[in-house]
Design a protein around this motif. Sequence first.
Motif, PDB file in Angstrom:
ATOM      1  N   GLN A 136      81.901 -38.608  94.109  1.00  0.00           N
ATOM      2  CA  GLN A 136      80.474 -38.849  94.377  1.00  0.00           C
ATOM      3  C   GLN A 136      79.584 -38.236  93.303  1.00  0.00           C
ATOM      4  OE1 GLN A 136      81.249 -36.789  97.883  1.00  0.00           O
ATOM      5  NE2 GLN A 136      80.845 -38.488  99.291  1.00  0.00           N
ATOM      6  N   GLN A 137      80.046 -37.137  92.719  1.00  0.00           N
ATOM      7  CA  GLN A 137      79.238 -36.450  91.699  1.00  0.00           C
ATOM      8  C   GLN A 137      79.700 -36.790  90.282  1.00  0.00           C
ATOM      9  OE1 GLN A 137      80.771 -34.978  94.279  1.00  0.00           O
ATOM     10  NE2 GLN A 137      79.118 -34.217  95.572  1.00  0.00           N
ATOM     11  N   GLY A 138      80.818 -37.505  90.159  1.00  0.00           N
ATOM     12  CA  GLY A 138      81.339 -37.860  88.840  1.00  0.00           C
ATOM     13  C   GLY A 138      81.889 -36.674  88.076  1.00  0.00           C
ATOM     14  N   VAL A 139      82.374 -35.659  88.813  1.00  0.00           N
ATOM     15  CA  VAL A 139      82.923 -34.450  88.167  1.00  0.00           C
ATOM     16  C   VAL A 139      84.441 -34.418  88.370  1.00  0.00           C
ATOM     17  CG1 VAL A 139      82.969 -31.924  88.171  1.00  0.00           C
ATOM     18  CG2 VAL A 139      80.795 -33.132  88.522  1.00  0.00           C
ATOM     19  N   LEU A 140      85.169 -34.287  87.264  1.00  0.00           N
ATOM     20  CA  LEU A 140      86.633 -34.204  87.311  1.00  0.00           C
ATOM     21  C   LEU A 140      87.063 -32.874  86.696  1.00  0.00           C
ATOM     22  CD1 LEU A 140      89.401 -35.670  87.797  1.00  0.00           C
ATOM     23  CD2 LEU A 140      89.186 -36.563  85.479  1.00  0.00           C
ATOM     24  N   HIS A 141      87.980 -32.188  87.367  1.00  0.00           N
ATOM     25  CA  HIS A 141      88.461 -30.889  86.866  1.00  0.00           C
ATOM     26  C   HIS A 141      89.946 -30.976  86.543  1.00  0.00           C
ATOM     27  CE1 HIS A 141      88.720 -26.631  86.270  1.00  0.00           C
ATOM     28  NE2 HIS A 141      89.392 -26.384  87.366  1.00  0.00           N
ATOM     29  N   VAL A 142      90.305 -30.623  85.313  1.00  0.00           N
ATOM     30  CA  VAL A 142      91.706 -30.611  84.883  1.00  0.00           C
ATOM     31  C   VAL A 142      91.961 -29.301  84.135  1.00  0.00           C
ATOM     32  CG1 VAL A 142      93.412 -31.667  83.353  1.00  0.00           C
ATOM     33  CG2 VAL A 142      91.917 -33.131  84.717  1.00  0.00           C
ATOM     34  N   VAL A 143      93.073 -28.660  84.451  1.00  0.00           N
ATOM     35  CA  VAL A 143      93.361 -27.350  83.862  1.00  0.00           C
ATOM     36  C   VAL A 143      94.572 -27.427  82.935  1.00  0.00           C
ATOM     37  CG1 VAL A 143      93.953 -24.956  84.387  1.00  0.00           C
ATOM     38  CG2 VAL A 143      92.383 -26.213  85.868  1.00  0.00           C
ATOM     39  N   ASP A 144      94.413 -26.953  81.733  1.00  0.00           N
ATOM     40  CA  ASP A 144      95.489 -26.748  80.750  1.00  0.00           C
ATOM     41  C   ASP A 144      95.982 -27.996  80.015  1.00  0.00           C
ATOM     42  OD1 ASP A 144      95.422 -24.036  81.111  1.00  0.00           O
ATOM     43  OD2 ASP A 144      97.283 -23.890  82.231  1.00  0.00           O
ATOM     44  N   TRP A 145      96.158 -29.148  80.688  1.00  0.00           N
ATOM     45  CA  TRP A 145      96.742 -30.294  79.974  1.00  0.00           C
ATOM     46  C   TRP A 145      95.684 -31.248  79.409  1.00  0.00           C
ATOM     47  CZ3 TRP A 145      96.056 -34.812  82.917  1.00  0.00           C
ATOM     48  CH2 TRP A 145      95.866 -34.629  84.288  1.00  0.00           C
ATOM     49  N   VAL A 146      94.417 -31.015  79.692  1.00  0.00           N
ATOM     50  CA  VAL A 146      93.340 -31.637  78.902  1.00  0.00           C
ATOM     51  C   VAL A 146      92.461 -30.484  78.427  1.00  0.00           C
ATOM     52  CG1 VAL A 146      91.355 -33.176  78.850  1.00  0.00           C
ATOM     53  CG2 VAL A 146      93.340 -33.796  80.238  1.00  0.00           C
ATOM     54  N   VAL A 147      92.318 -30.342  77.105  1.00  0.00           N
ATOM     55  CA  VAL A 147      91.476 -29.278  76.537  1.00  0.00           C
ATOM     56  C   VAL A 147      90.485 -29.938  75.593  1.00  0.00           C
ATOM     57  CG1 VAL A 147      91.435 -27.116  75.246  1.00  0.00           C
ATOM     58  CG2 VAL A 147      93.433 -27.683  76.641  1.00  0.00           C
ATOM     59  N   LEU A 148      89.206 -29.753  75.859  1.00  0.00           N
ATOM     60  CA  LEU A 148      88.173 -30.425  75.055  1.00  0.00           C
ATOM     61  C   LEU A 148      87.502 -29.443  74.098  1.00  0.00           C
ATOM     62  CD1 LEU A 148      86.546 -32.618  77.851  1.00  0.00           C
ATOM     63  CD2 LEU A 148      88.467 -33.168  76.325  1.00  0.00           C
ATOM     64  N   GLY A 149      87.279 -29.908  72.859  1.00  0.00           N
ATOM     65  CA  GLY A 149      86.542 -29.099  71.884  1.00  0.00           C
ATOM     66  C   GLY A 149      87.372 -28.018  71.224  1.00  0.00           C
ATOM     67  N   ARG A 150      88.616 -27.911  71.602  1.00  0.00           N
ATOM     68  CA  ARG A 150      89.496 -26.881  71.033  1.00  0.00           C
ATOM     69  C   ARG A 150      90.897 -27.464  70.923  1.00  0.00           C
ATOM     70  NH1 ARG A 150      91.926 -22.509  74.718  1.00  0.00           N
ATOM     71  NH2 ARG A 150      93.650 -23.951  74.414  1.00  0.00           N
ATOM     72  N   MET A 151      91.678 -26.964  69.960  1.00  0.00           N
ATOM     73  CA  MET A 151      93.067 -27.409  69.824  1.00  0.00           C
ATOM     74  C   MET A 151      93.876 -27.014  71.058  1.00  0.00           C
ATOM     75  SD  MET A 151      93.630 -28.814  66.799  1.00  0.00           S
ATOM     76  CE  MET A 151      95.145 -28.391  65.920  1.00  0.00           C
ATOM     77  N   PRO A 152      94.908 -27.806  71.414  1.00  0.00           N
ATOM     78  CA  PRO A 152      95.841 -27.359  72.450  1.00  0.00           C
ATOM     79  C   PRO A 152      96.432 -25.998  72.057  1.00  0.00           C
ATOM     80  CG  PRO A 152      96.230 -29.658  71.924  1.00  0.00           C
ATOM     81  CD  PRO A 152      95.241 -29.139  70.912  1.00  0.00           C
TER      82      PRO A 152
END
Length: 283
Positions: free
Chosen positions: A159-175
Amino acid sequence: MKGPLILFLLLLSLTSAHAGSFSITQLKDNIYKFSNGTHHSVFAVTEEGIALTDPLSREAAIWLKQALKTRFAQPVRYVIYSHNHPAHVYGGEIFAEPGVSFIAHRWARDDLLATKADTQIPNLVFNDEMSLYLGGTQIDLRYHGPNNGKGSISINFPQQGVLHVVDWVVLGRMPYKNLPGYDIRGMINSTRDVLEMNFDILVGGHADSGDKDDVRFYLSYLEQLHAAVLEGMLEGKSLKTLQQQIRLDQFQSLKMYEAWLPLNIEGVYHDLLDQSYLHLRSE
Ligand SMILES: [Zn+2]
């Protein structure tokens, strides 16, 4: 009255100095982000109570419990673990009270139990998908296959369009460094899966939040890294040669690019040995 006032101010300053790395940020409507330094989780506040994701640590959980009490005056009803790693799910016991359910993927619970983890063990598990409805807020939990850790899931607030993912998607930084414990093709497959979902903002458990274009950029990095390392290995190149030759400079904007690119290459190299036994292929 002066004595108690001074004592109060002193305690207040001690508390805030101690809690310097904790913060709460509103993301969209009733969805908030909770940060403990470089670690993030999210929570939903509804008129029937609060649904939390990772407690992050015992110290963080103690701070968060107090902050929720003062700010929102709603009881915690659910604590949802993103996966099994201690830096994300420790501190759960702080919220363990009658009426609070702890949810995780079956394999995250199995791992926490088997390794005698010092946190609250989940009492509700699922295999593929689970949806919660709390005070009019929908929360969709989904397993996307192996990627990093045990029983890593996505947590979606459609409903709010917010998705939370930990560790296996990293944005703005290298894995992370040499990708310890990562299943690189699993990360690619899970991230492709996530791009099929509807969301406006993805909140990572580390690093930045971003939109679908940011997730596509990250996926493209993983795909190109994997392809370059695989190609070089099939040509018989050593890890050292691959680390000298592979450049993916269109991703230079990612934080830690220069420092971690050779480590990321090493991570994929070892993953291809560990998972696919490339070294056992005949010439
Ligand atoms: Zn992590």
